[in-house]
Design a protein around this motif. Structure first.
Motif, PDB file in Angstrom:
ATOM      1  N   ILE A 182       0.851  -1.199   0.000  1.00 34.19           N
ATOM      2  CA  ILE A 182       0.000   0.000   0.000  1.00 34.19           C
ATOM      3  C   ILE A 182       0.883   1.245   0.000  1.00 34.19           C
ATOM      4  O   ILE A 182       0.634   2.205  -0.744  1.00 34.19           O
ATOM      5  CB  ILE A 182      -0.946   0.005   1.210  1.00 34.19           C
ATOM      6  CG1 ILE A 182      -1.909  -1.182   1.145  1.00 34.19           C
ATOM      7  CG2 ILE A 182      -1.744   1.315   1.262  1.00 34.19           C
ATOM      8  CD1 ILE A 182      -2.704  -1.413   2.420  1.00 34.19           C
ATOM      9  N   GLY A 183       1.927   1.217   0.831  1.00 35.36           N
ATOM     10  CA  GLY A 183       2.852   2.349   0.862  1.00 35.36           C
ATOM     11  C   GLY A 183       3.546   2.565  -0.467  1.00 35.36           C
ATOM     12  O   GLY A 183       3.744   3.709  -0.907  1.00 35.36           O
ATOM     13  N   HIS A 184       3.916   1.470  -1.128  1.00 31.14           N
ATOM     14  CA  HIS A 184       4.555   1.582  -2.440  1.00 31.14           C
ATOM     15  C   HIS A 184       3.600   2.229  -3.450  1.00 31.14           C
ATOM     16  O   HIS A 184       3.989   3.147  -4.196  1.00 31.14           O
ATOM     17  CB  HIS A 184       4.969   0.197  -2.923  1.00 31.14           C
ATOM     18  CG  HIS A 184       5.496   0.154  -4.321  1.00 31.14           C
ATOM     19  ND1 HIS A 184       6.679   0.747  -4.698  1.00 31.14           N
ATOM     20  CD2 HIS A 184       4.968  -0.405  -5.448  1.00 31.14           C
ATOM     21  CE1 HIS A 184       6.882   0.555  -5.986  1.00 31.14           C
ATOM     22  NE2 HIS A 184       5.854  -0.134  -6.475  1.00 31.14           N
ATOM     23  N   ALA A 185       2.352   1.767  -3.474  1.00 35.81           N
ATOM     24  CA  ALA A 185       1.375   2.330  -4.405  1.00 35.81           C
ATOM     25  C   ALA A 185       1.101   3.804  -4.088  1.00 35.81           C
ATOM     26  O   ALA A 185       0.981   4.645  -5.003  1.00 35.81           O
ATOM     27  CB  ALA A 185       0.075   1.522  -4.331  1.00 35.81           C
ATOM     28  N   TYR A 186       1.018   4.106  -2.824  1.00 38.21           N
ATOM     29  CA  TYR A 186       0.817   5.491  -2.350  1.00 38.21           C
ATOM     30  C   TYR A 186       1.938   6.395  -2.862  1.00 38.21           C
ATOM     31  O   TYR A 186       1.697   7.500  -3.390  1.00 38.21           O
ATOM     32  CB  TYR A 186       0.750   5.439  -0.827  1.00 38.21           C
ATOM     33  CG  TYR A 186       1.054   6.685  -0.050  1.00 38.21           C
ATOM     34  CD1 TYR A 186       0.169   7.759  -0.010  1.00 38.21           C
ATOM     35  CD2 TYR A 186       2.219   6.765   0.734  1.00 38.21           C
ATOM     36  CE1 TYR A 186       0.437   8.887   0.759  1.00 38.21           C
ATOM     37  CE2 TYR A 186       2.493   7.881   1.495  1.00 38.21           C
ATOM     38  CZ  TYR A 186       1.600   8.949   1.511  1.00 38.21           C
ATOM     39  OH  TYR A 186       1.875  10.049   2.277  1.00 38.21           O
ATOM     40  N   GLU A 187       3.171   5.928  -2.748  1.00 39.17           N
ATOM     41  CA  GLU A 187       4.302   6.740  -3.193  1.00 39.17           C
ATOM     42  C   GLU A 187       4.352   6.875  -4.714  1.00 39.17           C
ATOM     43  O   GLU A 187       4.807   7.914  -5.225  1.00 39.17           O
ATOM     44  CB  GLU A 187       5.602   6.144  -2.662  1.00 39.17           C
ATOM     45  CG  GLU A 187       5.743   6.282  -1.145  1.00 39.17           C
ATOM     46  CD  GLU A 187       7.036   5.707  -0.597  1.00 39.17           C
ATOM     47  OE1 GLU A 187       7.441   6.129   0.502  1.00 39.17           O
ATOM     48  OE2 GLU A 187       7.636   4.833  -1.254  1.00 39.17           O
ATOM     49  N   MET A 188       3.892   5.865  -5.437  1.00 38.69           N
ATOM     50  CA  MET A 188       3.844   5.979  -6.897  1.00 38.69           C
ATOM     51  C   MET A 188       2.929   7.125  -7.323  1.00 38.69           C
ATOM     52  O   MET A 188       3.236   7.872  -8.268  1.00 38.69           O
ATOM     53  CB  MET A 188       3.356   4.663  -7.516  1.00 38.69           C
ATOM     54  CG  MET A 188       4.296   3.489  -7.323  1.00 38.69           C
ATOM     55  SD  MET A 188       5.881   3.691  -8.172  1.00 38.69           S
ATOM     56  CE  MET A 188       5.384   3.419  -9.867  1.00 38.69           C
ATOM     57  N   ILE A 189       1.807   7.275  -6.616  1.00 34.47           N
ATOM     58  CA  ILE A 189       0.881   8.366  -6.947  1.00 34.47           C
ATOM     59  C   ILE A 189       1.438   9.695  -6.448  1.00 34.47           C
ATOM     60  O   ILE A 189       1.378  10.708  -7.161  1.00 34.47           O
ATOM     61  CB  ILE A 189      -0.512   8.085  -6.349  1.00 34.47           C
ATOM     62  CG1 ILE A 189      -1.113   6.836  -6.997  1.00 34.47           C
ATOM     63  CG2 ILE A 189      -1.442   9.284  -6.552  1.00 34.47           C
ATOM     64  CD1 ILE A 189      -2.417   6.373  -6.372  1.00 34.47           C
ATOM     65  N   GLN A 190       1.986   9.700  -5.245  1.00 32.82           N
ATOM     66  CA  GLN A 190       2.613  10.920  -4.720  1.00 32.82           C
ATOM     67  C   GLN A 190       3.636  11.484  -5.701  1.00 32.82           C
ATOM     68  O   GLN A 190       3.706  12.695  -5.926  1.00 32.82           O
ATOM     69  CB  GLN A 190       3.321  10.620  -3.399  1.00 32.82           C
ATOM     70  CG  GLN A 190       2.501  10.763  -2.151  1.00 32.82           C
ATOM     71  CD  GLN A 190       3.397  10.734  -0.924  1.00 32.82           C
ATOM     72  OE1 GLN A 190       4.403  10.015  -0.879  1.00 32.82           O
ATOM     73  NE2 GLN A 190       3.048  11.513   0.073  1.00 32.82           N
TER      74      GLN A 190
END
Length: 429
Positions: A182-190
């Motif tokens: 989830i954190g990885h996906a969050y950072e991809m959008i960030q």
């Protein structure tokens, strides 16, 4: 920095295969744990079950949804089926079935599993060696086995099914993977690498070698074999290990302005992510490692820009092992100070067992539902307090909730710690 919200959710679990069934079971304090001899989906334990010291599991017993999946998915391992089922639920929930070509070019997938295709791998070995009694015969291995063997298969198949062309990643960090992905996906959008990310964790570890591997290192619960529903008991003094579980969780994450512009439902916003390693031992989690988990909590809070007093609920790792529960309690006190005694915690594993990578994802879904539905599910089987685990674990009964920020904590074999801070959406469903 771009803001990231959750616009869709999906779940496959021992308490149900929809978000509503999952949540209703948790709030009611139901246990999804059963006896190993009652496993329904695998015959691999048929002649082996009695050898294990632990005799309890948390199985996804009814998975009729498999019949609704596309034919290529129905032929794949249970781990793949769980992943696709939860993911398609999240896509439907986010109202994205009719996504435009431009949107699909900016839509990525992030997948994780700790164990992968356990059942198919072991069944193929048994078939090719006549249950280990003969030399391996490659001709008996199904030609399509490579599709199950590859950890990346669920992500690849989802990209194909949804026709999405953004980043397509698979990561694994043992039991911390659910929050890590989830954190990885969050950072991809960030970081503007994608506008939408489908984050998925899936686990179907019910095979004798995977089960036996945890049993032999004394991680699995042994104390309540004759009362399976009492076996998973995080923070309770009589805990004796975790109950192996299974299932899948999925989030559709989206850049906030994009979600608002298309009128999407918004459940919560992810505001902070932390990731550390204690670099100490593959399986041991001693009290001396707690500062490294404390750092991961601080990282997530600092990114969210909040103080300890702004944390209103914690979904902890809470594996029901002696070391983890004491060390995690110590780490939470280290991060939140005196406020640790004021914030409620509840263990999802007390009801679902430990779904490995899926467990952390279950925790993130639970935190989201607590924020949106105004309730905290209980930690069941909390009967005898451990003096070293002295926080508010919401024992045995659900509790109303009005908070706006939740913290999710996971730890994994090899010493990885991953944390999320989630905030109730300003514009919610």
């Amino acid at each position: 920095m771009r803001r990231v919200v959750i616009t869709g959710m999906g779940v496959v679990s021992p308490l149900g295969n929809t978000v509503d069934d999952f949540w209703e079971g948790l709030v009611a304090g139901r246990s999804g744990v059963k006896s190993l001899k009652d496993i329904t989906h695998s015959d691999l334990f048929e002649h082996l079950g009695s050898e294990f010291a632990s005799q309890v599991i948390a199985e996804v017993e009814q998975f009729d949804e498999a019949q609704q999946l596309p034919e290529p998915i129905r032929q794949r391992d249970r781990c793949v089926q769980f992943a696709v089922s939860a993911a398609l639920q999240a896509v439907h929930d986010a109202q994205l079935e009719g996504a435009s070509a431009i949107m699909r070019d900016n839509w990525g997938i992030a997948f994780t599993t700790a164990i992968g295709a356990a059942h198919t791998t072991e069944a193929s070995y048994c078939l090719a060696t006549h249950n280990g009694t003969q030399a391996l015969d490659p001709e008996k291995i199904p030609p399509a086995f490579y599709l199950d063997w590859l950890y990346h298969t669920p992500a690849m198949m989802l990209a194909h099914l949804l026709e999405v062309h953004g980043p397509c990643d698979t990561i694994t960090a043992a039991c911390a993977s659910g929050v890590d992905v989830i954190g990885h996906a969050y950072e991809m959008i960030q970081d503007d690498e994608a506008t939408l990310m489908l984050a998925v964790a899936s686990e179907a570890p019910m095979s004798p070698t995977r089960y036996g591997g945890c049993d032999i290192i004394r991680c699995l619960a042994r104390g309540f074999n004759d009362q399976p529903h009492r076996a998973s008991r995080p923070f309770d003094k009589m805990r004796s290990g975790f109950v192996m579980g299974e299932g899948a969780g999925a989030f559709l994450l989206e850049e906030r302005d994009h979600a608002i512009a298309r009128g999407a439902p918004i459940y919560a916003e992810i505001t902070g992510f932390g990731l550390t390693s204690n670099a100490t031992h593959m399986i041991s989690l001693k009290p001396t490692t707690s500062p490294h988990l404390t750092r991961a909590i601080h990282q997530a809070m600092n990114e969210a820009g909040i103080t300890p007093e702004a944390i209103h609920y914690i979904n902890p790792h809470a594996s029901s092992t002696n070391q983890n529960d004491q060390t995690e309690t110590r780490a939470i006190k280290g991060a939140l100070g005196h406020h640790a005694y004021e914030v409620p915690l509840s263990s999802t594993k007390s009801e679902l067992g430990h779904g490995l990578s899926a467990a952390g994802f279950f925790g993130a879904i639970v935190a989201t539902l607590s924020l949106t539905r105004g309730m905290i599910h209980p930690t069941i089987n909390y009967e005898e307090p451990d003096p070293l685990c002295d926080l508010d674990y919401v024992p045995n009964h659900a509790r109303p909730f009005t908070g706006t920020n939740a913290l999710v904590i996971t730890s994994g074999f090899s010493g990885t710690h991953a944390t999320l801070v989630m905030q109730k959406a300003e514009r919610s469903v």
